[in-house]
Design a protein around this motif. Structure first.
Motif, short mmCIF file in Angstrom:
data_model
loop_
_atom_site.label_atom_id
_atom_site.label_comp_id
_atom_site.label_asym_id
_atom_site.label_seq_id
_atom_site.Cartn_x
_atom_site.Cartn_y
_atom_site.Cartn_z
N VAL A 1 37.15 22.72 -20.04
CA VAL A 1 38.00 21.54 -19.92
C VAL A 1 37.63 20.51 -20.99
O VAL A 1 38.50 19.88 -21.61
CB VAL A 1 37.90 20.95 -18.50
CG1 VAL A 1 38.58 19.58 -18.43
CG2 VAL A 1 38.51 21.90 -17.49
N ARG B 1 40.34 19.11 -23.72
CA ARG B 1 40.64 17.68 -23.85
C ARG B 1 40.35 17.18 -25.26
O ARG B 1 41.12 16.42 -25.85
CB ARG B 1 39.84 16.90 -22.81
CG ARG B 1 40.41 17.01 -21.40
CD ARG B 1 39.54 16.33 -20.37
NE ARG B 1 40.25 16.12 -19.11
CZ ARG B 1 39.67 15.80 -17.97
NH1 ARG B 1 38.35 15.64 -17.91
NH2 ARG B 1 40.39 15.61 -16.88
N ALA C 1 45.18 21.09 -20.34
CA ALA C 1 44.92 22.48 -19.98
C ALA C 1 45.54 22.83 -18.65
O ALA C 1 45.65 21.99 -17.74
CB ALA C 1 43.41 22.74 -19.92
N VAL D 1 43.43 15.27 -12.43
CA VAL D 1 43.52 16.65 -11.97
C VAL D 1 44.77 16.75 -11.10
O VAL D 1 44.93 15.97 -10.15
CB VAL D 1 42.27 17.08 -11.19
CG1 VAL D 1 42.47 18.46 -10.56
CG2 VAL D 1 41.04 17.06 -12.09
N VAL E 1 44.61 17.87 -16.38
CA VAL E 1 44.30 19.28 -16.15
C VAL E 1 45.09 19.73 -14.94
O VAL E 1 45.04 19.09 -13.88
CB VAL E 1 42.80 19.51 -15.93
CG1 VAL E 1 42.51 20.99 -15.71
CG2 VAL E 1 41.99 18.98 -17.10
#
Length: 449
Positions: free
Chosen positions: A142, A146, A230, A189, A154
Protein backbone atom coordinates in the motif's frame (compact mmCIF):
# COMPACT_ATOMS: atom_id res chain seq x y z
CA UNK A 1 5.01 -41.67 0.71
CA UNK A 2 4.91 -43.27 4.16
CA UNK A 3 7.61 -41.42 6.07
CA UNK A 4 8.97 -37.90 6.35
CA UNK A 5 12.32 -36.57 7.47
CA UNK A 6 12.32 -34.20 10.44
CA UNK A 7 15.21 -32.20 11.89
CA UNK A 8 17.44 -33.73 9.21
CA UNK A 9 17.38 -36.97 11.20
CA UNK A 10 15.00 -39.88 11.94
CA UNK A 11 11.88 -40.30 9.87
CA UNK A 12 8.46 -39.84 11.47
CA UNK A 13 5.98 -42.66 10.96
CA UNK A 14 3.14 -41.35 8.83
CA UNK A 15 0.35 -42.58 11.02
CA UNK A 16 -2.33 -41.32 13.36
CA UNK A 17 -1.55 -42.60 16.84
CA UNK A 18 -3.45 -41.71 20.01
CA UNK A 19 -1.84 -42.84 23.26
CA UNK A 20 -3.65 -40.39 25.57
CA UNK A 21 -6.76 -38.27 25.42
CA UNK A 22 -6.38 -34.99 23.49
CA UNK A 23 -4.91 -32.95 25.08
CA UNK A 24 -2.83 -35.32 27.17
CA UNK A 25 -1.39 -34.70 30.65
CA UNK A 26 1.91 -33.20 29.51
CA UNK A 27 0.17 -30.83 27.10
CA UNK A 28 -2.30 -29.82 29.83
CA UNK A 29 0.63 -29.05 32.14
CA UNK A 30 2.29 -26.93 29.47
CA UNK A 31 -0.99 -25.19 28.67
CA UNK A 32 -1.33 -24.19 32.31
CA UNK A 33 2.12 -22.61 32.06
CA UNK A 34 1.03 -20.84 28.87
CA UNK A 35 -1.99 -19.35 30.63
CA UNK A 36 0.16 -17.89 33.39
CA UNK A 37 2.85 -16.53 31.05
CA UNK A 38 1.04 -15.52 27.83
CA UNK A 39 -1.92 -13.12 27.56
CA UNK A 40 -5.28 -14.64 26.61
CA UNK A 41 -5.35 -12.52 23.44
CA UNK A 42 -2.99 -15.14 21.99
CA UNK A 43 -5.51 -17.91 21.35
CA UNK A 44 -4.88 -21.61 20.73
CA UNK A 45 -6.80 -23.77 18.27
CA UNK A 46 -5.59 -27.12 19.59
CA UNK A 47 -4.03 -27.13 23.08
CA UNK A 48 -1.40 -29.78 22.39
CA UNK A 49 2.28 -28.91 22.55
CA UNK A 50 4.29 -30.09 19.57
CA UNK A 51 7.66 -31.83 19.79
CA UNK A 52 8.07 -33.07 16.19
CA UNK A 53 6.33 -32.64 12.85
CA UNK A 54 6.86 -33.84 9.31
CA UNK A 55 5.03 -35.16 6.29
CA UNK A 56 1.37 -35.17 7.25
CA UNK A 57 1.66 -35.51 11.03
CA UNK A 58 2.48 -33.55 14.15
CA UNK A 59 3.62 -35.31 17.33
CA UNK A 60 2.79 -33.85 20.71
CA UNK A 61 4.48 -33.90 24.11
CA UNK A 62 2.43 -36.94 25.15
CA UNK A 63 3.49 -39.02 22.14
CA UNK A 64 0.25 -38.62 20.18
CA UNK A 65 0.62 -38.39 16.40
CA UNK A 66 -2.07 -36.27 14.80
CA UNK A 67 -3.00 -35.83 11.13
CA UNK A 68 -2.17 -32.30 10.05
CA UNK A 69 -4.85 -30.56 7.96
CA UNK A 70 -3.53 -27.11 8.91
CA UNK A 71 0.14 -26.73 7.88
CA UNK A 72 0.53 -23.98 10.47
CA UNK A 73 -2.09 -22.02 8.46
CA UNK A 74 -0.66 -22.74 5.00
CA UNK A 75 2.98 -22.25 6.04
CA UNK A 76 4.56 -25.71 5.86
CA UNK A 77 3.43 -26.41 2.30
CA UNK A 78 6.63 -28.40 1.63
CA UNK A 79 6.29 -30.23 4.95
CA UNK A 80 7.68 -29.45 8.36
CA UNK A 81 11.48 -29.49 8.68
CA UNK A 82 11.75 -30.29 4.97
CA UNK A 83 15.23 -31.68 4.23
CA UNK A 84 16.35 -29.01 1.75
CA UNK A 85 15.17 -26.28 4.13
CA UNK A 86 16.90 -27.85 7.12
CA UNK A 87 20.17 -28.35 5.26
CA UNK A 88 20.33 -24.77 4.03
CA UNK A 89 19.36 -23.24 7.38
CA UNK A 90 21.84 -25.38 9.32
CA UNK A 91 24.68 -24.27 7.09
CA UNK A 92 23.65 -20.63 7.24
CA UNK A 93 23.27 -20.50 11.02
CA UNK A 94 26.86 -21.67 11.34
CA UNK A 95 28.09 -18.96 8.94
CA UNK A 96 26.22 -15.90 10.26
CA UNK A 97 22.74 -15.16 11.57
CA UNK A 98 22.31 -11.46 10.82
CA UNK A 99 24.01 -8.41 9.40
CA UNK A 100 20.92 -6.44 8.26
CA UNK A 101 20.69 -6.41 4.49
CA UNK A 102 20.53 -2.60 4.52
CA UNK A 103 23.89 -2.49 6.35
CA UNK A 104 25.96 -5.33 4.89
CA UNK A 105 24.08 -7.33 2.24
CA UNK A 106 24.35 -11.01 1.34
CA UNK A 107 23.64 -13.07 -1.76
CA UNK A 108 20.71 -15.16 -0.53
CA UNK A 109 18.46 -12.08 -0.23
CA UNK A 110 19.17 -11.19 -3.84
CA UNK A 111 18.66 -14.79 -4.94
CA UNK A 112 15.20 -14.94 -3.34
CA UNK A 113 14.24 -11.66 -5.03
CA UNK A 114 15.47 -12.93 -8.39
CA UNK A 115 13.43 -16.11 -7.99
CA UNK A 116 10.24 -14.22 -7.11
CA UNK A 117 10.72 -11.80 -9.97
CA UNK A 118 10.95 -14.77 -12.28
CA UNK A 119 8.19 -16.96 -10.80
CA UNK A 120 5.38 -14.49 -10.08
CA UNK A 121 2.83 -13.85 -12.85
CA UNK A 122 3.73 -11.57 -15.73
CA UNK A 123 6.80 -11.18 -17.95
CA UNK A 124 7.28 -7.46 -17.22
CA UNK A 125 10.34 -6.14 -15.40
CA UNK A 126 9.92 -6.61 -11.65
CA UNK A 127 11.51 -5.78 -8.32
CA UNK A 128 11.15 -7.55 -4.96
CA UNK A 129 11.98 -6.61 -1.39
CA UNK A 130 11.69 -8.77 1.71
CA UNK A 131 9.99 -8.20 5.05
CA UNK A 132 8.92 -10.34 8.00
CA UNK A 133 5.19 -11.10 7.79
CA UNK A 134 2.19 -11.06 5.52
CA UNK A 135 0.76 -7.99 7.24
CA UNK A 136 4.04 -6.17 6.75
CA UNK A 137 4.06 -7.10 3.06
CA UNK A 138 0.53 -5.79 2.57
CA UNK A 139 1.29 -2.58 4.43
CA UNK A 140 4.38 -1.98 2.30
CA UNK A 141 2.49 -2.72 -0.92
CA UNK A 142 0.00 0.00 0.00
CA UNK A 143 2.88 2.38 0.78
CA UNK A 144 4.37 1.75 -2.65
CA UNK A 145 1.03 2.23 -4.43
CA UNK A 146 0.33 5.49 -2.64
CA UNK A 147 3.82 6.82 -3.30
CA UNK A 148 3.80 5.87 -6.98
CA UNK A 149 0.30 7.16 -7.76
CA UNK A 150 0.18 10.20 -5.50
CA UNK A 151 -3.27 8.99 -4.39
CA UNK A 152 -4.51 7.93 -0.96
CA UNK A 153 -7.61 5.72 -1.15
CA UNK A 154 -7.38 1.93 -0.90
CA UNK A 155 -10.29 -0.31 -1.90
CA UNK A 156 -10.76 -3.71 -0.24
CA UNK A 157 -13.53 -6.31 -0.22
CA UNK A 158 -16.09 -7.87 2.07
CA UNK A 159 -14.78 -10.98 3.86
CA UNK A 160 -11.15 -9.97 3.27
CA UNK A 161 -8.39 -10.49 5.84
CA UNK A 162 -5.03 -8.74 5.56
CA UNK A 163 -3.43 -8.70 9.02
CA UNK A 164 -3.36 -7.32 12.54
CA UNK A 165 -1.31 -4.11 12.26
CA UNK A 166 -3.18 -0.80 12.36
CA UNK A 167 -3.40 -0.44 8.59
CA UNK A 168 -4.05 -4.11 7.87
CA UNK A 169 -6.71 -4.27 10.61
CA UNK A 170 -8.33 -1.36 8.84
CA UNK A 171 -8.16 -3.28 5.56
CA UNK A 172 -9.62 -6.43 7.16
CA UNK A 173 -13.40 -6.88 7.03
CA UNK A 174 -14.22 -8.92 10.14
CA UNK A 175 -14.53 -7.10 13.44
CA UNK A 176 -14.36 -9.88 16.04
CA UNK A 177 -11.69 -10.85 16.96
CA UNK A 178 -9.41 -8.88 14.63
CA UNK A 179 -10.63 -5.29 15.05
CA UNK A 180 -12.90 -5.22 18.10
CA UNK A 181 -11.79 -2.57 20.58
CA UNK A 182 -8.67 -1.56 18.64
CA UNK A 183 -9.91 1.57 16.85
CA UNK A 184 -9.73 4.23 15.61
CA UNK A 185 -8.59 2.77 12.31
CA UNK A 186 -6.54 4.09 9.43
CA UNK A 187 -8.38 6.46 7.08
CA UNK A 188 -8.97 6.28 3.32
CA UNK A 189 -9.99 2.59 3.32
CA UNK A 190 -13.16 1.71 1.39
CA UNK A 191 -14.93 -1.66 1.30
CA UNK A 192 -16.94 -3.06 -1.62
CA UNK A 193 -18.79 -6.35 -2.28
CA UNK A 194 -16.99 -9.61 -3.00
CA UNK A 195 -18.40 -12.08 -5.52
CA UNK A 196 -19.40 -14.78 -2.97
CA UNK A 197 -21.26 -17.36 -5.09
CA UNK A 198 -22.83 -19.37 -2.27
CA UNK A 199 -24.40 -16.29 -0.66
CA UNK A 200 -25.06 -14.07 -3.67
CA UNK A 201 -28.72 -12.96 -3.45
CA UNK A 202 -29.63 -13.64 -7.11
CA UNK A 203 -27.66 -16.88 -7.37
CA UNK A 204 -24.15 -17.92 -8.36
CA UNK A 205 -24.84 -17.61 -12.08
CA UNK A 206 -25.24 -13.82 -11.71
CA UNK A 207 -22.57 -13.32 -9.08
CA UNK A 208 -19.52 -12.26 -11.09
CA UNK A 209 -21.30 -9.72 -13.27
CA UNK A 210 -23.43 -8.17 -10.53
CA UNK A 211 -20.71 -8.09 -7.86
CA UNK A 212 -18.22 -6.43 -10.20
CA UNK A 213 -20.81 -3.87 -11.30
CA UNK A 214 -21.72 -3.08 -7.70
CA UNK A 215 -18.10 -2.78 -6.62
CA UNK A 216 -17.17 -0.49 -9.51
CA UNK A 217 -20.29 1.64 -9.00
CA UNK A 218 -19.48 2.09 -5.32
CA UNK A 219 -15.90 3.09 -6.09
CA UNK A 220 -17.01 5.61 -8.68
CA UNK A 221 -19.72 7.15 -6.51
CA UNK A 222 -18.17 7.00 -3.04
CA UNK A 223 -14.45 7.40 -3.72
CA UNK A 224 -13.80 8.44 -7.30
CA UNK A 225 -11.48 6.35 -9.43
CA UNK A 226 -9.02 9.24 -9.70
CA UNK A 227 -8.51 9.11 -5.91
CA UNK A 228 -7.80 5.36 -5.65
CA UNK A 229 -4.18 4.32 -5.20
CA UNK A 230 -4.83 0.59 -5.01
CA UNK A 231 -7.39 -2.18 -5.12
CA UNK A 232 -6.34 -5.00 -2.79
CA UNK A 233 -7.82 -8.49 -2.85
CA UNK A 234 -7.08 -12.10 -1.94
CA UNK A 235 -7.58 -14.27 -5.06
CA UNK A 236 -9.26 -16.71 -2.67
CA UNK A 237 -10.44 -15.14 0.59
CA UNK A 238 -8.64 -16.94 3.41
CA UNK A 239 -9.89 -16.12 6.90
CA UNK A 240 -13.14 -15.01 5.27
CA UNK A 241 -13.93 -18.65 4.52
CA UNK A 242 -11.93 -19.81 1.48
CA UNK A 243 -14.31 -17.93 -0.78
CA UNK A 244 -13.48 -18.34 -4.46
CA UNK A 245 -14.75 -15.23 -6.22
CA UNK A 246 -17.10 -16.18 -9.04
CA UNK A 247 -15.13 -16.70 -12.24
CA UNK A 248 -14.95 -13.53 -14.27
CA UNK A 249 -15.09 -11.21 -11.26
CA UNK A 250 -11.34 -10.72 -10.84
CA UNK A 251 -10.70 -10.02 -14.54
CA UNK A 252 -13.40 -7.30 -14.48
CA UNK A 253 -11.80 -5.67 -11.43
CA UNK A 254 -8.35 -5.81 -13.04
CA UNK A 255 -9.73 -4.28 -16.25
CA UNK A 256 -11.23 -1.41 -14.23
CA UNK A 257 -7.92 -0.84 -12.44
CA UNK A 258 -5.96 -0.77 -15.70
CA UNK A 259 -8.39 1.73 -17.24
CA UNK A 260 -8.11 4.10 -14.29
CA UNK A 261 -4.43 3.98 -13.32
CA UNK A 262 -5.15 2.03 -10.12
CA UNK A 263 -2.55 -0.39 -8.73
CA UNK A 264 -3.98 -3.92 -8.49
CA UNK A 265 -2.49 -5.72 -5.46
CA UNK A 266 -2.96 -9.47 -5.02
CA UNK A 267 -2.66 -10.65 -1.41
CA UNK A 268 -1.33 -14.18 -1.94
CA UNK A 269 -0.14 -14.60 1.63
CA UNK A 270 -2.26 -17.73 2.18
CA UNK A 271 -2.76 -18.84 -1.42
CA UNK A 272 0.83 -18.71 -2.63
CA UNK A 273 3.55 -21.30 -3.24
CA UNK A 274 1.69 -24.18 -4.88
CA UNK A 275 -1.15 -24.25 -2.34
CA UNK A 276 -3.99 -23.99 -4.89
CA UNK A 277 -2.59 -26.16 -7.68
CA UNK A 278 -0.87 -23.18 -9.27
CA UNK A 279 2.28 -21.61 -7.92
CA UNK A 280 0.09 -18.53 -7.29
CA UNK A 281 -3.71 -18.54 -7.16
CA UNK A 282 -4.18 -15.58 -9.51
CA UNK A 283 -2.74 -17.71 -12.33
CA UNK A 284 -6.02 -19.65 -12.44
CA UNK A 285 -7.73 -16.82 -14.36
CA UNK A 286 -4.58 -15.41 -15.92
CA UNK A 287 -4.48 -12.43 -13.55
CA UNK A 288 -1.24 -10.44 -13.59
CA UNK A 289 -1.07 -8.22 -10.50
CA UNK A 290 0.81 -4.94 -10.45
CA UNK A 291 2.04 -5.97 -6.99
CA UNK A 292 1.84 -9.38 -5.31
CA UNK A 293 2.28 -9.96 -1.57
CA UNK A 294 3.59 -13.33 -0.38
CA UNK A 295 4.46 -14.85 3.00
CA UNK A 296 3.36 -18.01 4.91
CA UNK A 297 4.50 -20.81 2.56
CA UNK A 298 7.52 -18.85 1.32
CA UNK A 299 10.09 -20.12 3.86
CA UNK A 300 8.86 -23.36 5.39
CA UNK A 301 8.08 -21.83 8.78
CA UNK A 302 10.75 -19.17 9.11
CA UNK A 303 9.46 -15.58 9.20
CA UNK A 304 9.72 -14.11 5.73
CA UNK A 305 7.44 -12.20 3.37
CA UNK A 306 7.87 -10.41 0.08
CA UNK A 307 6.51 -7.59 -2.02
CA UNK A 308 7.01 -8.19 -5.75
CA UNK A 309 5.81 -5.77 -8.37
CA UNK A 310 6.30 -3.72 -11.48
CA UNK A 311 9.72 -2.14 -11.53
CA UNK A 312 8.34 1.31 -12.27
CA UNK A 313 6.21 1.19 -9.11
CA UNK A 314 8.83 -0.15 -6.71
CA UNK A 315 11.62 1.98 -8.17
CA UNK A 316 9.52 5.08 -7.50
CA UNK A 317 10.19 4.95 -3.74
CA UNK A 318 13.19 6.91 -2.47
CA UNK A 319 16.16 5.18 -0.83
CA UNK A 320 15.40 4.42 2.80
CA UNK A 321 11.65 4.51 2.25
CA UNK A 322 11.45 0.72 2.38
CA UNK A 323 13.13 -1.81 4.65
CA UNK A 324 13.37 -3.09 8.22
CA UNK A 325 16.01 -4.50 10.53
CA UNK A 326 15.08 -8.17 10.15
CA UNK A 327 13.55 -8.12 6.66
CA UNK A 328 15.12 -10.87 4.56
CA UNK A 329 17.01 -12.46 7.44
CA UNK A 330 19.69 -14.78 5.99
CA UNK A 331 18.29 -17.90 7.67
CA UNK A 332 14.83 -17.20 6.26
CA UNK A 333 16.26 -16.49 2.81
CA UNK A 334 18.08 -19.81 2.74
CA UNK A 335 14.88 -21.51 3.90
CA UNK A 336 12.96 -19.86 1.06
CA UNK A 337 15.49 -21.11 -1.50
CA UNK A 338 15.05 -24.59 -0.04
CA UNK A 339 11.28 -24.27 -0.31
CA UNK A 340 11.42 -23.24 -3.96
CA UNK A 341 13.81 -26.11 -4.75
CA UNK A 342 11.45 -28.55 -3.01
CA UNK A 343 8.36 -27.29 -4.85
CA UNK A 344 10.10 -27.73 -8.19
CA UNK A 345 11.93 -31.00 -7.58
CA UNK A 346 9.04 -32.76 -5.84
CA UNK A 347 6.45 -31.37 -8.29
CA UNK A 348 4.31 -29.96 -5.51
CA UNK A 349 2.13 -27.86 -7.81
CA UNK A 350 0.93 -31.10 -9.37
CA UNK A 351 0.75 -32.69 -5.94
CA UNK A 352 -1.61 -29.95 -4.72
CA UNK A 353 -3.93 -30.69 -7.64
CA UNK A 354 -3.84 -34.38 -6.74
CA UNK A 355 -4.83 -33.56 -3.15
CA UNK A 356 -7.82 -31.62 -4.46
CA UNK A 357 -8.77 -34.57 -6.66
CA UNK A 358 -8.91 -36.74 -3.55
CA UNK A 359 -10.62 -34.31 -1.18
CA UNK A 360 -13.24 -32.57 -3.30
CA UNK A 361 -15.13 -35.67 -4.55
CA UNK A 362 -15.29 -37.15 -1.06
CA UNK A 363 -16.49 -33.89 0.45
CA UNK A 364 -19.12 -33.44 -2.27
CA UNK A 365 -20.35 -36.99 -1.71
CA UNK A 366 -20.51 -36.23 2.01
CA UNK A 367 -22.48 -33.06 1.24
CA UNK A 368 -25.10 -35.13 -0.59
CA UNK A 369 -25.60 -37.25 2.52
CA UNK A 370 -25.35 -34.53 5.15
CA UNK A 371 -27.43 -31.34 4.79
CA UNK A 372 -25.30 -29.49 7.35
CA UNK A 373 -22.77 -28.95 4.53
CA UNK A 374 -24.09 -26.03 2.51
CA UNK A 375 -21.09 -25.59 0.22
CA UNK A 376 -17.89 -27.38 -0.75
CA UNK A 377 -15.27 -25.19 -2.40
CA UNK A 378 -11.61 -24.60 -3.01
CA UNK A 379 -8.78 -25.50 -5.32
CA UNK A 380 -5.79 -27.77 -4.93
CA UNK A 381 -4.93 -28.22 -1.27
CA UNK A 382 -6.95 -25.18 -0.14
CA UNK A 383 -10.37 -26.70 0.50
CA UNK A 384 -13.32 -25.77 2.72
CA UNK A 385 -16.84 -26.73 3.66
CA UNK A 386 -19.38 -24.16 4.80
CA UNK A 387 -21.78 -25.40 7.48
CA UNK A 388 -25.42 -24.32 7.61
CA UNK A 389 -28.57 -25.12 9.51
CA UNK A 390 -30.05 -27.87 7.32
CA UNK A 391 -32.55 -26.59 4.79
CA UNK A 392 -31.34 -22.99 5.12
CA UNK A 393 -28.25 -20.85 4.58
CA UNK A 394 -28.20 -19.82 8.22
CA UNK A 395 -24.62 -20.33 9.46
CA UNK A 396 -23.96 -23.36 11.68
CA UNK A 397 -20.93 -22.83 13.96
CA UNK A 398 -17.92 -24.93 13.00
CA UNK A 399 -16.12 -24.96 16.35
CA UNK A 400 -17.76 -28.06 17.81
CA UNK A 401 -17.10 -30.12 14.67
CA UNK A 402 -13.46 -29.03 14.76
CA UNK A 403 -13.21 -30.02 18.42
CA UNK A 404 -14.53 -33.51 17.65
CA UNK A 405 -11.92 -33.84 14.91
CA UNK A 406 -9.19 -32.78 17.34
CA UNK A 407 -10.26 -35.38 19.89
CA UNK A 408 -9.84 -38.09 17.24
CA UNK A 409 -6.40 -36.92 16.15
CA UNK A 410 -7.20 -34.65 13.18
CA UNK A 411 -6.03 -31.03 13.28
CA UNK A 412 -8.65 -29.01 11.40
CA UNK A 413 -9.05 -25.24 11.33
CA UNK A 414 -12.11 -23.03 11.32
CA UNK A 415 -12.65 -19.83 9.33
CA UNK A 416 -15.36 -17.65 7.85
CA UNK A 417 -16.97 -14.32 8.54
CA UNK A 418 -19.75 -16.23 10.31
CA UNK A 419 -17.46 -18.78 12.01
CA UNK A 420 -19.12 -21.61 10.10
CA UNK A 421 -16.36 -22.82 7.78
CA UNK A 422 -13.99 -25.75 8.23
CA UNK A 423 -10.86 -25.18 6.16
CA UNK A 424 -8.35 -27.80 5.14
CA UNK A 425 -4.72 -26.95 4.39
CA UNK A 426 -2.77 -30.21 4.48
CA UNK A 427 0.96 -30.15 3.77
CA UNK A 428 1.51 -30.87 0.10
CA UNK A 429 3.70 -33.83 1.06
CA UNK A 430 0.99 -35.56 3.12
CA UNK A 431 0.55 -39.19 2.00
CA UNK A 432 -2.77 -40.19 0.46
CA UNK A 433 -3.69 -42.62 3.20
CA UNK A 434 -3.62 -39.84 5.80
CA UNK A 435 -5.81 -37.66 3.60
CA UNK A 436 -8.34 -40.46 3.36
CA UNK A 437 -8.18 -41.21 7.09
CA UNK A 438 -8.59 -37.54 7.95
CA UNK A 439 -11.67 -37.28 5.76
CA UNK A 440 -13.14 -40.36 7.47
CA UNK A 441 -12.61 -38.69 10.86
CA UNK A 442 -14.36 -35.57 9.57
CA UNK A 443 -17.28 -37.64 8.29
CA UNK A 444 -17.77 -39.22 11.72
CA UNK A 445 -17.51 -35.84 13.45
CA UNK A 446 -20.25 -34.44 11.20
CA UNK A 447 -22.56 -37.38 11.77
CA UNK A 448 -22.64 -37.17 15.56
CA UNK A 449 -26.00 -35.78 16.69
Amino acid sequence: MSTATTHGGPQLPQERRLVTEIPGPRSRELFARKQSAVPPGIGTTLPVFVTHAGGGVIVDADGNSLIDFGSGIAVTNVGNAAPRVVERVQKQVADFTHTCFMVAPYESYVAVCEKLNDLTPGDHEKRTFLVNSGAEAVENAVKVARHATGRQAVVVFDHGYHGRTLLTMSLTAKSMPYKHGFGPFAPEVYRVPLAYPFRWPTGPENCAEEAAAQAIDMINKQVGAENVAAVLIEPIAGEGGFIEPARGFLPKIVEYCRANGIVFIADEVQTGFARTGHLFACEDEGIVPDIICTAKGIAGGLPLAAVTGRADLLDHVHTGGLGGTYGGNPLACEAALGVLETIEEEKLVERARHIGEIMLPRLRALQERNPIIGDVRGRGAMIAIELVVPGTKEPHPAGEIARRCHEQGLLALTAGTYGNVLRFLPPLVIPDHLLEEGLSILEKALNID
